[in-house]
Write a protein that holds these residues in place. Structure first.
Motif, PDB file in Angstrom:
ATOM      1  N   GLN A 176       0.842  -1.186   0.000  1.00 40.71           N
ATOM      2  CA  GLN A 176       0.000   0.000   0.000  1.00 40.71           C
ATOM      3  C   GLN A 176       0.880   1.239   0.000  1.00 40.71           C
ATOM      4  N   PHE A 177       0.525   2.198  -0.848  1.00 41.47           N
ATOM      5  CA  PHE A 177       1.269   3.452  -0.960  1.00 41.47           C
ATOM      6  C   PHE A 177       0.388   4.597  -0.465  1.00 41.47           C
ATOM      7  N   TYR A 178       0.990   5.459   0.353  1.00 46.71           N
ATOM      8  CA  TYR A 178       0.224   6.532   0.983  1.00 46.71           C
ATOM      9  C   TYR A 178       0.929   7.874   0.785  1.00 46.71           C
ATOM     10  N   LYS A 179       0.108   8.905   0.605  1.00 42.65           N
ATOM     11  CA  LYS A 179       0.560  10.281   0.767  1.00 42.65           C
ATOM     12  C   LYS A 179       0.140  10.733   2.163  1.00 42.65           C
ATOM     13  N   TYR A 180       0.887  11.676   2.711  1.00 35.21           N
ATOM     14  CA  TYR A 180       0.568  12.122   4.062  1.00 35.21           C
ATOM     15  C   TYR A 180       0.589  13.635   4.148  1.00 35.21           C
ATOM     16  N   VAL A 181      -0.248  14.146   5.021  1.00 34.38           N
ATOM     17  CA  VAL A 181      -0.324  15.573   5.326  1.00 34.38           C
ATOM     18  C   VAL A 181      -0.176  15.725   6.826  1.00 34.38           C
ATOM     19  N   LEU A 182       0.759  16.575   7.249  1.00 34.33           N
ATOM     20  CA  LEU A 182       1.023  16.775   8.667  1.00 34.33           C
ATOM     21  C   LEU A 182       0.584  18.172   9.080  1.00 34.33           C
ATOM     22  N   ASP A 183      -0.196  18.237  10.124  1.00 35.79           N
ATOM     23  CA  ASP A 183      -0.694  19.507  10.651  1.00 35.79           C
ATOM     24  C   ASP A 183      -0.032  19.766  11.997  1.00 35.79           C
ATOM     25  N   SER A 184       0.598  20.909  12.125  1.00 34.38           N
ATOM     26  CA  SER A 184       1.323  21.234  13.354  1.00 34.38           C
ATOM     27  C   SER A 184       0.412  21.701  14.472  1.00 34.38           C
ATOM     28  N   GLY A 185      -0.885  21.794  14.230  1.00 38.90           N
ATOM     29  CA  GLY A 185      -1.828  22.185  15.278  1.00 38.90           C
ATOM     30  C   GLY A 185      -2.242  23.640  15.177  1.00 38.90           C
ATOM     31  N   GLY A 186      -3.219  24.001  15.997  1.00 40.78           N
ATOM     32  CA  GLY A 186      -3.763  25.357  15.962  1.00 40.78           C
ATOM     33  C   GLY A 186      -3.157  26.306  16.960  1.00 40.78           C
ATOM     34  N   GLY A 187      -2.054  25.924  17.604  1.00 42.81           N
ATOM     35  CA  GLY A 187      -1.424  26.814  18.568  1.00 42.81           C
ATOM     36  C   GLY A 187      -2.250  26.945  19.832  1.00 42.81           C
ATOM     37  N   ASP A 188      -2.139  28.107  20.487  1.00 43.57           N
ATOM     38  CA  ASP A 188      -2.860  28.332  21.742  1.00 43.57           C
ATOM     39  C   ASP A 188      -4.361  28.457  21.528  1.00 43.57           C
ATOM     40  N   LEU A 189      -4.795  28.849  20.332  1.00 38.59           N
ATOM     41  CA  LEU A 189      -6.220  29.019  20.077  1.00 38.59           C
ATOM     42  C   LEU A 189      -6.941  27.688  19.913  1.00 38.59           C
ATOM     43  N   ASP A 190      -6.251  26.667  19.413  1.00 41.45           N
ATOM     44  CA  ASP A 190      -6.886  25.365  19.195  1.00 41.45           C
ATOM     45  C   ASP A 190      -5.837  24.282  19.429  1.00 41.45           C
ATOM     46  N   ARG A 191      -5.612  23.948  20.681  1.00 41.01           N
ATOM     47  CA  ARG A 191      -4.566  23.003  21.035  1.00 41.01           C
ATOM     48  C   ARG A 191      -4.867  21.576  20.579  1.00 41.01           C
ATOM     49  N   PHE A 192      -6.145  21.242  20.431  1.00 44.35           N
ATOM     50  CA  PHE A 192      -6.530  19.874  20.113  1.00 44.35           C
ATOM     51  C   PHE A 192      -6.714  19.654  18.612  1.00 44.35           C
ATOM     52  N   ARG A 193      -6.397  20.637  17.806  1.00 40.85           N
ATOM     53  CA  ARG A 193      -6.564  20.474  16.360  1.00 40.85           C
ATOM     54  C   ARG A 193      -5.485  19.557  15.798  1.00 40.85           C
ATOM     55  N   ASN A 194      -5.914  18.630  14.972  1.00 37.60           N
ATOM     56  CA  ASN A 194      -4.981  17.721  14.305  1.00 37.60           C
ATOM     57  C   ASN A 194      -5.613  17.284  12.983  1.00 37.60           C
ATOM     58  N   TRP A 195      -5.215  17.926  11.916  1.00 43.38           N
ATOM     59  CA  TRP A 195      -5.730  17.609  10.595  1.00 43.38           C
ATOM     60  C   TRP A 195      -4.767  16.703   9.820  1.00 43.38           C
ATOM     61  N   ARG A 197      -3.163  13.402   8.252  1.00 46.71           N
ATOM     62  CA  ARG A 197      -3.844  12.207   7.738  1.00 46.71           C
ATOM     63  C   ARG A 197      -2.948  11.482   6.738  1.00 46.71           C
ATOM     64  N   LEU A 198      -3.269  10.213   6.514  1.00 45.40           N
ATOM     65  CA  LEU A 198      -2.684   9.383   5.469  1.00 45.40           C
ATOM     66  C   LEU A 198      -3.739   9.144   4.398  1.00 45.40           C
ATOM     67  N   GLU A 199      -3.339   9.224   3.152  1.00 45.55           N
ATOM     68  CA  GLU A 199      -4.266   9.014   2.034  1.00 45.55           C
ATOM     69  C   GLU A 199      -3.692   7.952   1.107  1.00 45.55           C
ATOM     70  N   ASN A 200      -4.446   6.895   0.895  1.00 44.39           N
ATOM     71  CA  ASN A 200      -4.002   5.806   0.027  1.00 44.39           C
ATOM     72  C   ASN A 200      -4.035   6.263  -1.421  1.00 44.39           C
ATOM     73  N   VAL A 201      -2.885   6.088  -2.113  1.00 44.95           N
ATOM     74  CA  VAL A 201      -2.786   6.527  -3.508  1.00 44.95           C
ATOM     75  C   VAL A 201      -2.471   5.384  -4.457  1.00 44.95           C
ATOM     76  N   GLY A 202      -2.244   4.191  -3.937  1.00 48.83           N
ATOM     77  CA  GLY A 202      -1.932   3.082  -4.837  1.00 48.83           C
ATOM     78  C   GLY A 202      -1.828   1.765  -4.100  1.00 48.83           C
ATOM     79  N   THR A 203      -2.068   0.675  -4.854  1.00 48.50           N
ATOM     80  CA  THR A 203      -1.994  -0.673  -4.289  1.00 48.50           C
ATOM     81  C   THR A 203      -1.340  -1.603  -5.291  1.00 48.50           C
TER      82      THR A 203
END
Length: 405
Positions: A176-195, A197-203
């Motif tokens: 399985q091949f994946y692309k990934y996106v990393l979110d560093s978070g929303g800082g002090d305004l949104d500490r629990f934000r985490n966008w 993800r891994l996205e499957n792009v091929g098999t």
């Protein structure tokens, strides 16, 4: 000259310069060129400081260094990942532990990023793939359940691919091949934000019931992935053309548990022939060195070690001339791949290093001529983890042709 001018301006030094000039210059020359005092830390005490620290409660399944050798990352059967800052003795055993997997950590990998702390990729027997940045946040950026649609499938390994642009994982009977996106978070305004993800792009589906091992070269824009299956088959896949370059049926008489490609290092020169090598190891006590360009039998078969019941570690040296193989007879074997044959029956054996127990993982440092070995009894000791590491490394440094390591 500035130091000499300052000293000569003092009256007492002026007197000695005028009347004892020759003696003064001899003493001054000796002080300037003398070597710094050597460390009083012996090799045995260094080994004690490094390897008598409890990092894991279980055996290590996988380990790797980052691109510059500043960090050592280990994945263990106790479901944890540890990142040790190197050199371990100088940093007093500083360790960051990452927890999140609910099963065994079967594989770890490190990104090529050298400007900041590396990103850790992990694969667990619980069917999750994690992406960690332990120095930034305690929890993983991504903890993706890749076997959610097929609970019976297992994850054998996960690797960075195509210079960190993709992630390839062995999930069940496919790659399985994946692309990934990393979110560093929303800082002090949104500490629990985490966008993130891994996205499957091929098999890529294989003929095996399950993929047991895989490897790829991430340090260049290589599109080749090598995999091994439960049916004792080995395949070389070109992802760019979505085709199989080479398929080896019945590569071993018993199941294959490990596969290693020769990836080299940015600090070592590697011959063109060495870059086409990869090694497979099975429970038949054989390790075979293959050439991707050749068709037919392996270019070399290594059989001096013993391996019939557990997965043991193996690795190429950064220069590609040496190969270290763990063994269940409480030893690690160093093979010289440049030797065509010798008095030991055609086996290019260079040295046999005794260890307290079977070596479950090993890895060469990308910059220094050292190899770290992890033995399976390390977790049984109350205050130790990596028995036999630095002490064995010192033995290997005294091997002939040491300048080529």
């Amino acid at each position: 000259s500035l130091l000499y001018t300052c000293l000569s301006s003092l009256p007492i030094f002026s007197y000695y310069i005028n009347y004892h000039s020759s003696l003064f210059f001899i003493l001054f020359f000796f002080l300037m060129i003398r070597r710094p005092p050597r460390s009083t830390l012996s090799s045995s005490s260094a080994a004690s400081d490094v390897y008598k620290r409890q990092v894991h409660q279980g055996a290590v399944n996988s380990m790797c260094y980052d691109a510059e050798g500043k960090y050592l990352v280990t994945g263990s059967t106790d479901s944890t990942i540890s990142m040790l800052k190197c050199p371990v003795v100088a940093n007093n055993g500083a360790t960051i532990v990452a927890r999140g997997h609910k099963g065994l950590v079967v594989g770890v990998d490190v990104s090529l990023d050298t400007n900041a702390h590396p990103m850790i990729l992990s694969a667990g027997s619980d069917g999750h793939i994690g992406m960690w940045h332990p120095t930034r946040r305690e929890h993983p950026f991504v903890m993706e359940h890749v076997t959610a649609k097929k609970p019976s499938a297992s994850v054998c390994a996960a690797k960075y691919f195509y210079m960190d642009k993709l992630v390839v994982a062995g999930v069940g009977s496919s790659l399985q091949f994946y692309k990934y996106v990393l979110d560093s978070g929303g800082g002090d305004l949104d500490r629990f934000r985490n966008w993130s993800r891994l996205e499957n792009v091929g098999t890529y589906k294989t003929d095996a019931q399950s993929v047991t091992a895989l490897d790829c070269i991430n340090s260049s824009l290589s599109t080749v992935v090598v995999w091994a299956g439960s049916n004792k088959e080995v395949g070389v896949v070109d992802v760019a053309t979505e085709s199989t370059i080479r398929r080896i049926d019945n590569a071993h008489d018993r199941p294959i548990h490990s596969l290693e490609m020769m990836s080299g290092s940015r600090y070592a020169s590697v011959s063109e022939d060495a870059l086409h090598r990869f090694a497979t190891s099975g429970f038949d006590s054989l390790t075979k060195i293959w050439d991707m360009r050749a068709v037919g039998n392996p270019s070399m078969v290594l059989s001096r070690h013993e391996n019939w019941g557990i997965k043991v570690g193996m690795c190429f040296s950064p220069c590609g001339n040496f190969f270290v193989m763990g063994s269940q007879d409480c030893a690690a074997y160093v093979y010289d791949l440049r030797m065509v044959g010798d008095d030991s029956g055609g086996q290019p054996i260079l040295s046999r290093l005794k260890t307290p127990d079977a070596v479950t993982a090993c890895r060469f440092h990308p910059l220094n001529p050292t190899c770290l070995l992890y033995t399976s009894d390390a977790a049984d000791e109350e205050d130790s983890v990596d028995l036999g590491g630095r002490r064995i490394i010192k033995k290997k440094k005294r091997i002939k042709n040491r300048e080529e390591w």
